[in-house]
Design a protein around this motif. Structure first.
Motif, PDB file in Angstrom:
ATOM      1  N   VAL A 495      87.423  22.483  66.417  1.00 17.33           N
ATOM      2  CA  VAL A 495      87.055  23.838  66.699  1.00 17.33           C
ATOM      3  C   VAL A 495      87.229  24.559  64.884  1.00 17.33           C
ATOM      4  N   GLY A 496      86.280  25.630  64.729  1.00 19.42           N
ATOM      5  CA  GLY A 496      86.512  26.214  63.591  1.00 19.42           C
ATOM      6  C   GLY A 496      84.900  26.583  63.247  1.00 19.42           C
ATOM      7  N   ARG A 497      84.832  27.613  61.974  1.00 18.36           N
ATOM      8  CA  ARG A 497      83.370  28.069  61.937  1.00 18.36           C
ATOM      9  C   ARG A 497      82.600  26.872  61.147  1.00 18.36           C
ATOM     10  N   ASP A 498      83.365  25.968  60.538  1.00 19.70           N
ATOM     11  CA  ASP A 498      82.824  24.781  59.835  1.00 19.70           C
ATOM     12  C   ASP A 498      82.581  23.592  60.773  1.00 19.70           C
ATOM     13  N   ALA A 499      83.036  23.795  62.175  1.00 17.28           N
ATOM     14  CA  ALA A 499      82.790  22.389  62.882  1.00 17.28           C
ATOM     15  C   ALA A 499      81.593  21.830  62.739  1.00 17.28           C
ATOM     16  N   GLU A 500      80.537  22.377  62.858  1.00 17.76           N
ATOM     17  CA  GLU A 500      79.115  21.801  62.757  1.00 17.76           C
ATOM     18  C   GLU A 500      78.888  21.051  61.600  1.00 17.76           C
ATOM     19  N   THR A 501      79.246  21.748  60.343  1.00 14.94           N
ATOM     20  CA  THR A 501      79.086  20.986  59.200  1.00 14.94           C
ATOM     21  C   THR A 501      79.830  19.718  59.055  1.00 14.94           C
ATOM     22  N   ALA A 502      81.037  19.998  59.442  1.00 12.89           N
ATOM     23  CA  ALA A 502      82.170  18.791  59.286  1.00 12.89           C
ATOM     24  C   ALA A 502      81.741  17.665  60.251  1.00 12.89           C
ATOM     25  N   LEU A 503      81.556  17.970  61.605  1.00 10.01           N
ATOM     26  CA  LEU A 503      80.906  16.846  62.467  1.00 10.01           C
ATOM     27  C   LEU A 503      79.542  16.218  62.103  1.00 10.01           C
ATOM     28  N   SER A 504      78.556  16.889  61.363  1.00  8.27           N
ATOM     29  CA  SER A 504      77.290  16.500  61.059  1.00  8.27           C
ATOM     30  C   SER A 504      77.387  15.492  59.861  1.00  8.27           C
ATOM     31  N   TRP A 505      78.601  15.583  58.968  1.00  7.85           N
ATOM     32  CA  TRP A 505      78.719  14.767  58.137  1.00  7.85           C
ATOM     33  C   TRP A 505      79.499  13.288  58.419  1.00  7.85           C
ATOM     34  N   ILE A 506      80.355  13.536  59.621  1.00  6.81           N
ATOM     35  CA  ILE A 506      80.840  12.516  60.120  1.00  6.81           C
ATOM     36  C   ILE A 506      79.891  11.552  60.994  1.00  6.81           C
ATOM     37  N   CYS A 507      78.896  12.153  61.863  1.00  6.65           N
ATOM     38  CA  CYS A 507      78.602  11.636  62.912  1.00  6.65           C
ATOM     39  C   CYS A 507      77.086  11.107  62.436  1.00  6.65           C
ATOM     40  N   ALA A 508      76.538  10.017  62.931  1.00  8.70           N
ATOM     41  CA  ALA A 508      75.073   9.376  62.734  1.00  8.70           C
ATOM     42  C   ALA A 508      74.092  10.109  63.302  1.00  8.70           C
ATOM     43  N   ASN A 509      74.413  10.544  64.471  1.00 11.05           N
ATOM     44  CA  ASN A 509      73.361  11.077  65.329  1.00 11.05           C
ATOM     45  C   ASN A 509      73.469  12.830  64.868  1.00 11.05           C
ATOM     46  N   ASP A 510      72.612  13.576  65.431  1.00 13.53           N
ATOM     47  CA  ASP A 510      72.338  14.978  65.037  1.00 13.53           C
ATOM     48  C   ASP A 510      73.063  15.587  66.077  1.00 13.53           C
ATOM     49  N   VAL A 511      74.309  16.322  65.756  1.00 11.31           N
ATOM     50  CA  VAL A 511      75.252  17.312  66.592  1.00 11.31           C
ATOM     51  C   VAL A 511      74.953  18.551  66.181  1.00 11.31           C
ATOM     52  N   SER A 512      73.920  18.967  65.471  1.00  8.95           N
ATOM     53  CA  SER A 512      73.750  20.173  65.023  1.00  8.95           C
ATOM     54  C   SER A 512      72.915  21.176  65.986  1.00  8.95           C
ATOM     55  N   ARG A 513      72.597  20.413  67.218  1.00  6.56           N
ATOM     56  CA  ARG A 513      71.768  21.075  68.399  1.00  6.56           C
ATOM     57  C   ARG A 513      72.487  22.233  68.839  1.00  6.56           C
ATOM     58  N   PRO A 514      71.951  23.075  69.627  1.00  9.01           N
ATOM     59  CA  PRO A 514      72.731  24.298  70.212  1.00  9.01           C
ATOM     60  C   PRO A 514      73.813  23.924  71.186  1.00  9.01           C
ATOM     61  N   PRO A 515      74.574  24.973  71.610  1.00  5.71           N
ATOM     62  CA  PRO A 515      75.457  24.724  72.530  1.00  5.71           C
ATOM     63  C   PRO A 515      74.813  24.439  73.848  1.00  5.71           C
ATOM     64  N   GLY A 516      75.616  23.563  74.412  1.00  9.85           N
ATOM     65  CA  GLY A 516      74.918  23.176  75.824  1.00  9.85           C
ATOM     66  C   GLY A 516      74.583  21.863  75.761  1.00  9.85           C
ATOM     67  N   THR A 517      74.378  21.420  74.493  1.00  2.17           N
ATOM     68  CA  THR A 517      73.721  19.861  74.357  1.00  2.17           C
ATOM     69  C   THR A 517      74.887  18.902  74.109  1.00  2.17           C
ATOM     70  N   LEU A 518      74.539  17.504  74.651  1.00  2.44           N
ATOM     71  CA  LEU A 518      75.372  16.707  74.428  1.00  2.44           C
ATOM     72  C   LEU A 518      74.705  15.563  73.677  1.00  2.44           C
ATOM     73  N   THR A 519      75.707  14.870  72.874  1.00  2.00           N
ATOM     74  CA  THR A 519      75.040  13.845  71.946  1.00  2.00           C
ATOM     75  C   THR A 519      75.945  12.485  71.826  1.00  2.00           C
ATOM     76  N   TYR A 520      75.239  11.497  72.151  1.00  2.00           N
ATOM     77  CA  TYR A 520      75.874  10.008  72.064  1.00  2.00           C
ATOM     78  C   TYR A 520      75.761   9.623  70.737  1.00  2.00           C
ATOM     79  N   THR A 521      76.727   9.321  69.784  1.00  2.00           N
ATOM     80  CA  THR A 521      76.634   9.123  68.407  1.00  2.00           C
ATOM     81  C   THR A 521      77.823   7.969  68.049  1.00  2.00           C
ATOM     82  N   GLN A 522      77.280   7.308  66.907  1.00  3.09           N
ATOM     83  CA  GLN A 522      78.364   6.667  66.160  1.00  3.09           C
ATOM     84  C   GLN A 522      79.010   7.415  65.163  1.00  3.09           C
ATOM     85  N   MET A 523      80.147   6.814  64.499  1.00  2.00           N
ATOM     86  CA  MET A 523      80.431   7.255  63.252  1.00  2.00           C
ATOM     87  C   MET A 523      80.854   6.224  62.414  1.00  2.00           C
TER      88      MET A 523
END
Length: 814
Positions: A495-523
């Motif tokens: 949680v937090g206002r930078d959650a998308e930016t932080a998780l986008s750096w850690i995740c290999a798949n694209d997690v910047s999609r809008p709320p309601g989406t689900l992403t299978y990803t590796q780190m």
């Protein structure tokens, strides 16, 4: 002696073989400003009374590699330092006295071939030729590893210490550690009885004192002390200096030559815990009072193997405490609770075999700030909250000690210290025939017994007694609908206002999609290796719900937390206990779900890879449309207090569709048919998504930076050195367990990472990497002719690079 050091890059605490090995290897890596602190004298803990056998083969390729480094180091160390080590590469024998044990040895021989370790299967008479003193009337067969051997533990430690000093390391004996300073979650200094040492890193190699040392700074090191005994004889006629070491697991004993006599010890099934209320002060270079009454059970078994023992003179019975862990593997790595605090401890009486390689791996981990290769079987992060209670640790550890030489049955579960963590549905599932397994303290249904069946597992290397039960659950999932209690899933909120930016750096798949989406990803790590394999559900602009496997709770939380960008407003919270999880899977899953909610769960209303809040049977549920079994389905994340009500409603609504309970054994058979990967076996830090066939789950087509991107870009377009494939065997009686050798055009080309049976296909299935240092591509892989070596037998197989199962294969039953 020079002045006491006040500053160092690393402080290694403990002067046994692991501590001196770690310091020696740190010096080799340029960390000359390392200090070793020993509370008494070098080797004064458990090293001085270790038996000194050095075996290499383990069930994991990388741990076998680690032990192989010990052998290489011990072979060269005396030449480097000028100090004798007592190292003898006299080989190692292992006996089998039952058909089941012989099957185990044949499977171990296949594993050895997979890992490139020389191992020979021998007849009883051939084994006796190598070890003439033993009688072999009950021996079915034996295995011989010519590069195994034995060493003098104290001599090796002193030689490592000299090598470390030659590299610039400072060693201070008679120095107590009195505290460890920390600031902002990092080690800053080690406090000792002779002064303070400012440092970047503290390395806990304190042996059986490691748990108490960890407690100083809130770090859990789950190990306890157990009494261990071995006997030393006078010289015995006919004992050559070149006699191989011998392990006789059916008689619970091990043997080695010493000064023309024999050392004999064993692992009794009723071990004795030591220092339950704490290790006595001043316990240095001390042994315990020999317990002949307790050791007599081992002596009687040993005399049946070596009759000369009946008349041999006995020098002494050595009794000493050693540190053991709940799963029988040692502990390495940086503690998740504190940055800069590393652990190398809990060596389960094979510290001499492990010392050289473990010290090297730990030093490289420290210097590189990450493991040098996948060390998951010994990673400290494999433990968690379940192992925080020392009484629990002791109960489980005593069971592991007592099973040290027991058959290594596939899929065997521990029995002690259970049940501990239970889902709200535990009692209901038990009443319906659930046979439970355990992971990280969680009770999880493995399978369900029908009326007239007993929910117990009978160990075997053949087809297990639960085969038909799992087949029923498998077919119910494929043809109708099944429900799986997966409440043990680890669940985090970011949680937090930078959650998308932080998780986008850690995740290999694209997690910047809008709320309601689900992403299978590796780190990924910086080398592109897969550190985590999980699902990320975006609940809101500033909130993500992350789900990962039960056993990876500590590891994955630590990985995410340590890789959050500095200063980011992104906070990770473990919410595992807040949610139960029911996975509703199968072609009739939507029919069941729609009966329980007014929300639209049609394909148009609730597409794949989406997450929604549903009002379900009166409960607020986070529903994830995803599958790990290859069928239509949802993971229902339910606030714990609503779990029982939702389960009852699901079962009632599903009755007309033939709903069934199903367990983790069925999940395994279902995922193998679909080719879904499992972290810790099929994928891990040594494998990139491109090698694992997961390139589609990586956002290389975007411009979004992520950890590991550069490594994947460099690898993309090149011929890979390994590629994950699926293998099937036409003979349904063949049992695949993993580690079977892959033969490509008749030559070893890798091993299975996992294996099982596909009940829809009616065939054994395995996953494994086809390896070629010269490089591979899919066409080259397909061009080969393949077989598997299973328990030393060659079995034809078929390679597949695409999933084996498609839902269209199965006609839905009305």
């Amino acid at each position: 002696m020079s002045e006491f050091p006040t500053q160092a890059r690393a402080v290694v605490i403990g002067g046994g073989i692991v501590g001196t090995s770690t310091a020696y290897h740190l010096a080799k890596l340029g960390w000359a400003d390392t200090v070793v602190i020993e509370r008494h004298k070098l080797t004064s803990g458990s090293t001085f009374h270790a038996a000194g056998l050095v075996g290499q083969l383990r069930s994991n390729a990388n741990i076998t590699q680690l032990l192989g480094h010990s052998v290489r180091l011990y072979t060269e160390l005396e030449r480097e330092t000028g100090l004798a080590t007592g190292w003898k590469m006299n080989g190692g024998l292992r006996l089998a006295c039952t058909e089941a044990r012989w099957t185990e040895l044949k499977r171990q021989a296949t594993t050895a071939k997979s890992f490139g370790l020389e191992m020979h299967l021998l007849s009883a008479r051939e084994a006796q030729d190598l070890w003439p003193l033993m009688q072999v009337e009950d021996v079915v067969g034996a295995a011989y590893l010519p590069t195994d051997g034995q060493a003098n533990p104290s001599d090796i430690t002193q030689s490592l210490a000299k090598g470390a000093r030659m590299g610039g390391v400072t060693i201070r004996e008679d120095t107590e550690v009195t505290g460890i300073e920390t600031r902002d979650g990092r080690v800053t200094a080690v406090l000792t009885s002779r002064g303070r040492i400012a440092c970047e890193v503290a390395v806990n190699c304190a042996g059986q004192w490691a748990r108490e040392l960890g407690r100083m700074v809130g770090v859990n090191v789950p190990l306890v002390s157990v009494e261990h005994q071995y006997m030393v004889t006078e010289a015995i006629p006919g004992v050559p200096r070149t006699l191989p070491t011998l392990r006789d697991p059916d008689r619970l004993t091990y043997w080695k030559e010493e000064v023309g006599g024999l050392v004999m010890g064993g692992y009794e099934p009723n071990p004795i815990a030591w220092a339950v209320d704490g290790i006595p002060d001043g316990f240095n270079f001390q042994l315990l009072q020999p317990n002949w009454d307790h050791f007599q059970q081992i002596v009687e078994l040993a005399m049946g193997r070596v009759p000369a023992l009946e008349t041999a003179g006995i020098k002494e019975l050595i009794a000493g405490p050693e540190s053991f862990t709940p799963d029988g593997n040692f502990i390495l790595g940086e503690a998740p609770e504190l940055r800069g605090f590393y652990v190398g401890a809990g060596f389960n009486a094979f510290g001499i075999a492990s010392g050289g390689g473990a010290g090297k791996a730990l030093a490289e981990w420290i210097a590189g700030n990450q493991p040098p290769y996948d060390l998951w079987p010994v990673d400290i992060r494999r433990f968690g909250r379940a192992q925080a209670d020392v009484d629990w640790v002791r109960r489980r550890t005593l069971e592991s000690y007592g099973k040290h030489y027991a058959m290594a049955w596939p899929n065997e579960e521990h029995a002690s210290a259970r049940p501990l963590r239970r889902s709200p549905l535990y009692d209901r599932l038990k009443a319906q025939g659930a046979c439970f397994g355990e992971k990280l303290g969680w009770e999880r249904p493995n399978w369900f017994a029908a009326a007239g069946e007993t929910p117990e597992e009978i160990p075997t290397f053949g087809r297990p007694n639960w085969f038909e039960a799992v087949g029923r659950e498998h077919r119910a999932t494929r043809e109708a609908v099944a429900v799986f209690d997966q409440s043990s899933f680890a669940k985090f909120l970011l949680v937090g206002r930078d959650a998308e930016t932080a998780l986008s750096w850690i995740c290999a798949n694209d997690v910047s999609r809008p709320p309601g989406t689900l992403t299978y990803t590796q780190m990924l790590n910086a080398k592109g290796g897969i550190e985590c394999d999980l699902t990320v559900a975006r609940l809101a602009a500033d909130r993500y719900h992350i789900t990962t496997g039960t056993g990876f709770a500590t590891h994955d939380f630590d990985w995410i937390n340590r890789n959050l960008p500095a200063g980011a407003d992104a906070h990770l919270v473990d919410v595992t206990s807040a949610y139960a999880v029911l996975s509703l899977m199968g072609p009739r899953a939507r029919d069941v779900l729609q009966k329980l909610t007014r929300d639209d769960v049609s394909n148009a209303g609730f597409p794949f890879a989406r997450v929604r809040q549903l009002a379900l049977a009166g409960a607020p549920v986070i529903a994830l449309r995803i599958t790990y079994v290859g069928e239509l389905g949802w993971e229902l994340h339910i606030p714990t207090e609503f779990a029982v009500g939702v389960y009852e409603a699901v079962m009632a609504a599903g009755a007309e569709f033939g709903i069934a309970n199903a367990g983790y054994r069925a999940i395994e058979t279902l995922r193998l048919e679909k080719g879904y990967r499992a972290w810790g076996s099929d994928i891990g830090p040594d494998h990139t998504p491109l090698e694992a066939g997961l390139g589609w789950a990586v956002k290389l087509k975007t411009a979004i930076p992520f950890l590991g991107r550069e490594a994947l870009e460099a690898q993309r377009g090149q011929r890979l050195k390994k590629l994950l494939a699926t293998f099937t065997v036409d003979d349904p009686s063949v049992v695949l367990l993993g580690r079977e050798t892959i033969l490509r055009d008749g030559k070893p080309a890798g091993w299975l990472s996992s294996g099982g049976f596909g009940h829809t296909l009616g065939k054994p299935i395995g996953l494994g990497y086809v390896r070629d240092p010269a490089g591979l591509d899919p066409d080259a892989v397909r061009a080969g002719t393949y077989a598997l070596e299973v328990a030393a037998e060659r079995v034809p197989c078929t390679l597949h690079l695409d999933p084996l199962y498609d839902p269209k294969m199965v006609r839905v039953k009305a």
